[in-house]
Scaffold this active site. Sequence first.
Site, mmCIF file in Angstrom:
data_model
loop_
_atom_site.group_PDB
_atom_site.id
_atom_site.type_symbol
_atom_site.label_atom_id
_atom_site.label_comp_id
_atom_site.label_asym_id
_atom_site.label_seq_id
_atom_site.Cartn_x
_atom_site.Cartn_y
_atom_site.Cartn_z
ATOM 1 N N TYR A 135 -0.858 2.223 15.416
ATOM 2 C CA TYR A 135 -1.467 1.591 14.233
ATOM 3 C C TYR A 135 -2.847 2.190 13.941
ATOM 4 O O TYR A 135 -3.162 2.534 12.794
ATOM 5 C CB TYR A 135 -1.575 0.088 14.494
ATOM 6 C CG TYR A 135 -2.075 -0.732 13.324
ATOM 7 C CD1 TYR A 135 -1.245 -0.995 12.230
ATOM 8 C CD2 TYR A 135 -3.361 -1.260 13.316
ATOM 9 C CE1 TYR A 135 -1.699 -1.756 11.163
ATOM 10 C CE2 TYR A 135 -3.812 -2.026 12.253
ATOM 11 C CZ TYR A 135 -2.980 -2.273 11.180
ATOM 12 O OH TYR A 135 -3.433 -3.025 10.121
ATOM 13 N N LYS B 102 -4.046 4.252 10.615
ATOM 14 C CA LYS B 102 -5.109 3.737 9.753
ATOM 15 C C LYS B 102 -6.313 4.685 9.700
ATOM 16 O O LYS B 102 -6.998 4.780 8.679
ATOM 17 C CB LYS B 102 -5.528 2.333 10.208
ATOM 18 C CG LYS B 102 -4.425 1.280 10.021
ATOM 19 C CD LYS B 102 -3.991 1.171 8.567
ATOM 20 C CE LYS B 102 -3.069 0.000 8.302
ATOM 21 N NZ LYS B 102 -2.657 -0.085 6.885
HETATM 22 P P1 NAP Z 1 2.344 -8.682 5.762
HETATM 23 O O1 NAP Z 1 1.942 -10.101 5.505
HETATM 24 O O2 NAP Z 1 3.270 -8.406 6.875
HETATM 25 O O3 NAP Z 1 2.951 -8.076 4.393
HETATM 26 C C1 NAP Z 1 3.360 -6.754 4.362
HETATM 27 C C2 NAP Z 1 3.863 -6.395 2.980
HETATM 28 O O4 NAP Z 1 4.273 -5.015 3.038
HETATM 29 C C3 NAP Z 1 5.060 -7.184 2.546
HETATM 30 O O5 NAP Z 1 5.030 -7.359 1.143
HETATM 31 C C4 NAP Z 1 6.244 -6.286 2.949
HETATM 32 O O6 NAP Z 1 7.395 -6.435 2.147
HETATM 33 C C5 NAP Z 1 5.633 -4.919 2.698
HETATM 34 N N1 NAP Z 1 6.254 -3.874 3.490
HETATM 35 C C6 NAP Z 1 6.365 -3.776 4.843
HETATM 36 N N2 NAP Z 1 7.035 -2.659 5.178
HETATM 37 C C7 NAP Z 1 7.367 -2.056 4.015
HETATM 38 C C8 NAP Z 1 8.062 -0.866 3.678
HETATM 39 N N3 NAP Z 1 8.584 -0.062 4.606
HETATM 40 N N4 NAP Z 1 8.222 -0.571 2.371
HETATM 41 C C9 NAP Z 1 7.697 -1.356 1.391
HETATM 42 N N5 NAP Z 1 7.033 -2.483 1.645
HETATM 43 C C10 NAP Z 1 6.871 -2.828 2.944
HETATM 44 O O7 NAP Z 1 1.054 -7.768 6.034
HETATM 45 P P2 NAP Z 1 -0.504 -8.038 5.725
HETATM 46 O O8 NAP Z 1 -1.099 -8.676 6.928
HETATM 47 O O9 NAP Z 1 -0.673 -8.673 4.415
HETATM 48 O O10 NAP Z 1 -1.050 -6.517 5.672
HETATM 49 C C11 NAP Z 1 -1.166 -5.783 4.463
HETATM 50 C C12 NAP Z 1 -1.950 -4.498 4.734
HETATM 51 O O11 NAP Z 1 -3.237 -4.835 5.232
HETATM 52 C C13 NAP Z 1 -1.301 -3.611 5.796
HETATM 53 O O12 NAP Z 1 -1.474 -2.258 5.449
HETATM 54 C C14 NAP Z 1 -2.080 -3.960 7.052
HETATM 55 O O13 NAP Z 1 -2.055 -2.910 7.985
HETATM 56 C C15 NAP Z 1 -3.464 -4.196 6.474
HETATM 57 N N6 NAP Z 1 -4.331 -5.036 7.316
HETATM 58 C C16 NAP Z 1 -4.038 -6.342 7.569
HETATM 59 C C17 NAP Z 1 -4.907 -7.110 8.359
HETATM 60 C C18 NAP Z 1 -4.656 -8.576 8.641
HETATM 61 O O14 NAP Z 1 -5.447 -9.199 9.372
HETATM 62 N N7 NAP Z 1 -3.620 -9.198 8.098
HETATM 63 C C19 NAP Z 1 -6.048 -6.523 8.897
HETATM 64 C C20 NAP Z 1 -6.319 -5.171 8.629
HETATM 65 C C21 NAP Z 1 -5.449 -4.447 7.823
HETATM 66 P P3 NAP Z 1 8.554 -7.495 2.571
HETATM 67 O O15 NAP Z 1 7.999 -8.851 2.248
HETATM 68 O O16 NAP Z 1 9.703 -7.158 1.694
HETATM 69 O O17 NAP Z 1 8.807 -7.304 4.028
#
Ligand code: NAP
Length: 250
Positions: A158, A162
Amino acid sequence: MNIFTLKGKNILVTGGTRGIGKGIVEACAKAGANVAFTYARSAEAAEELKKEIEQNGTKALAFQADAVDAARAEEVVSEILKEWGSLDVLVNNAGITNDTLIMRMSEDQWDSVINTNLKSVFNYSKACVKPFMKQRNGSVINISSVVGLSGNAGQTNYAASKAGVVGFSKSLAKELSSRNIRVNVIAPGYIRTEMTDKLSEKVMESINKSIPMGKAGDVEDIANGVLFLASDASRYITGETIRIDGGMAM
Ligand code: NAP
């Protein structure tokens, strides 16, 4: 005048059905943008979100599209251009984790995270560059993570993906700045989503202690950063990484 307005802009968000992506989609629509978004599996959630945007008064398009699939990225962008005539902003948000220590990490765990989090950014950026160059305008916003800046045990895959997003974005910014195309990164810290809601109070307490501002962020905090980078208020900013983390990775 609201300098953060996105009125009349057409925006594409990858991974828009849940969590941070959904927050970004909703905030952009509320700021007046037409929003297209992709998802991997959540067809029902996508349909609901599309309706929600349309009820709010702007246009919406939802695409089932695995972000790893380069040909599908080209299709999604050309479909948006066919429907709306132009595209102004790309938000590369789709991402996954698949954590374990390197001793136990399989090749598949490495490949799936690198491909979903980094190759997807290449796929969608490449698909958008031609229309952006033609119109001599565009903003690419890539969602990285503070883990890509400071590393985290159990997340070599990861963190590499990133950190890769940060290097990719600076390079692309240098390639495209003269065409008035900006490329920036948001590095979220710990953000409350459905996933983190499941954590025990004790775990949340220790996470909160590691954050100078004493609490996790909300999806709106990330969406606010996207609104700024998508709007003309950030017109002289490119190649930048903005941490939105309550000071966690300072
Ligand atoms: P999440 O709740 O798991 O949502 C992920 C989203 O991405 C969902 O809409 C999912 O679609 C979609 N997705 C996953 N794999 C995919 C693929 N192969 N093709 C197309 N769409 C895909 O994640 P999140 O926590 O909101 O994270 C969003 C971004 O922020 C990510 O890049 C993550 O690394 C980054 N981030 C998150 C955090 C945190 O604390 N949450 C911190 C730092 C960075 P489906 O619903 O159809 O599965």
